[in-house]
Motif scaffolding. Structure first.
Motif, mmCIF file in Angstrom:
data_model
loop_
_atom_site.group_PDB
_atom_site.id
_atom_site.type_symbol
_atom_site.label_atom_id
_atom_site.label_comp_id
_atom_site.label_asym_id
_atom_site.label_seq_id
_atom_site.Cartn_x
_atom_site.Cartn_y
_atom_site.Cartn_z
ATOM 1 N N GLU A 1 0.830 -1.204 0.000
ATOM 2 C CA GLU A 1 0.000 0.000 0.000
ATOM 3 C C GLU A 1 0.864 1.254 0.000
ATOM 4 O O GLU A 1 0.586 2.216 -0.727
ATOM 5 N N HIS A 2 1.909 1.231 0.828
ATOM 6 C CA HIS A 2 2.812 2.386 0.893
ATOM 7 C C HIS A 2 3.495 2.606 -0.448
ATOM 8 O O HIS A 2 3.619 3.748 -0.915
ATOM 9 N N ASP A 3 3.924 1.517 -1.075
ATOM 10 C CA ASP A 3 4.560 1.631 -2.392
ATOM 11 C C ASP A 3 3.605 2.266 -3.392
ATOM 12 O O ASP A 3 4.012 3.108 -4.209
ATOM 13 N N GLY A 4 2.328 1.872 -3.336
ATOM 14 C CA GLY A 4 1.344 2.463 -4.236
ATOM 15 C C GLY A 4 1.209 3.961 -4.025
ATOM 16 O O GLY A 4 1.126 4.732 -4.985
ATOM 17 N N ARG A 5 1.207 4.377 -2.756
ATOM 18 C CA ARG A 5 1.114 5.820 -2.464
ATOM 19 C C ARG A 5 2.341 6.557 -2.985
ATOM 20 O O ARG A 5 2.228 7.664 -3.540
ATOM 21 N N MET A 6 3.519 5.944 -2.824
ATOM 22 C CA MET A 6 4.748 6.580 -3.311
ATOM 23 C C MET A 6 4.735 6.666 -4.833
ATOM 24 O O MET A 6 5.210 7.654 -5.421
#
Length: 200
Positions: free
Chosen positions: A71-76
């Motif tokens: 999820e964090h990677d998607g936000r980045m």
């Protein structure tokens, strides 16, 4: 529980298929890593030993953390695309690009570290795991290696973009080292898969 963990798989795949940056390839690699971790937990669960119970608990933790990292990677990824879409005459564009490319590469490095942390549990399962679960151990190792290699591609691409954006040399060196560690970790996991597969 993360939004990704609570979502239906097909719903998430529908989101992945949309032409938007979040989720993207990095998040997909995170799903691959989480799935590999789940298989490690399953294979460990078949072994009646205290060490196996600990390995299963570790793999289950990694599975949850991999979903959060995806999820964090998607936000980045979303922030990175937003930075690239800034007008070229925007005085803050270069700074936004530098920050976003480094953050995106670091997000990938976090995913790699999670997957690589299951190297030890897989080595244990290679030696002491239930023989009938050997195929699952090999598949887990392959999935983790695939997730790592896929993430390494993103790290490399983000590092290249970071260099073009003028990121300082020490940071670029750190990002390149993260990419190299990813390839090494994937090779170790592939070696486990090769050895286990050879016993079948």
């Amino acid at each position: 529980m993360s939004e990704l963990a609570a979502s239906r798989l097909d719903d998430w795949l529908e989101k992945l298929s949309a032409p938007v940056p979040d989720p993207g390839g990095g998040a997909a690699a995170g799903i691959m890593i989480a799935t590999g971790a789940a298989l490690v937990a399953m294979a460990a669960g078949y072994v009646r030993a205290d060490a196996a119970a600990e390995l299963a608990a570790t793999a289950t933790r990694v599975r949850g953390e991999a979903l959060a990292a995806a999820e964090h990677d998607g936000r980045m990824s979303g922030l990175l695309v937003a930075a690239f879409r800034r007008p070229t005459d925007d005085p803050e564009r270069d700074g936004a690009l530098r920050a976003a490319t480094v953050a995106a590469a670091d997000a990938g490095a976090d995913l790699v570290a999670l997957a690589a942390s299951l190297d030890g549990p897989l080595l244990w399962l290679e030696r002491f795991g239930e023989a009938r679960l050997a195929p699952d151990v090999a598949v887990a190792a392959r999935m983790l290696a695939c997730g790592i290699r896929s993430t390494a591609v993103n790290i490399r691409g983000n590092t290249t973009s970071a260099a073009a954006a003028g990121v300082d040399a020490p940071t670029l060196q750190r990002l390149r080292a993260a990419g190299e560690r990813a390839e090494q970790a994937a090779a170790r996991l592939d070696a486990v898969a090769e050895r286990v597969t050879a016993t079948l």
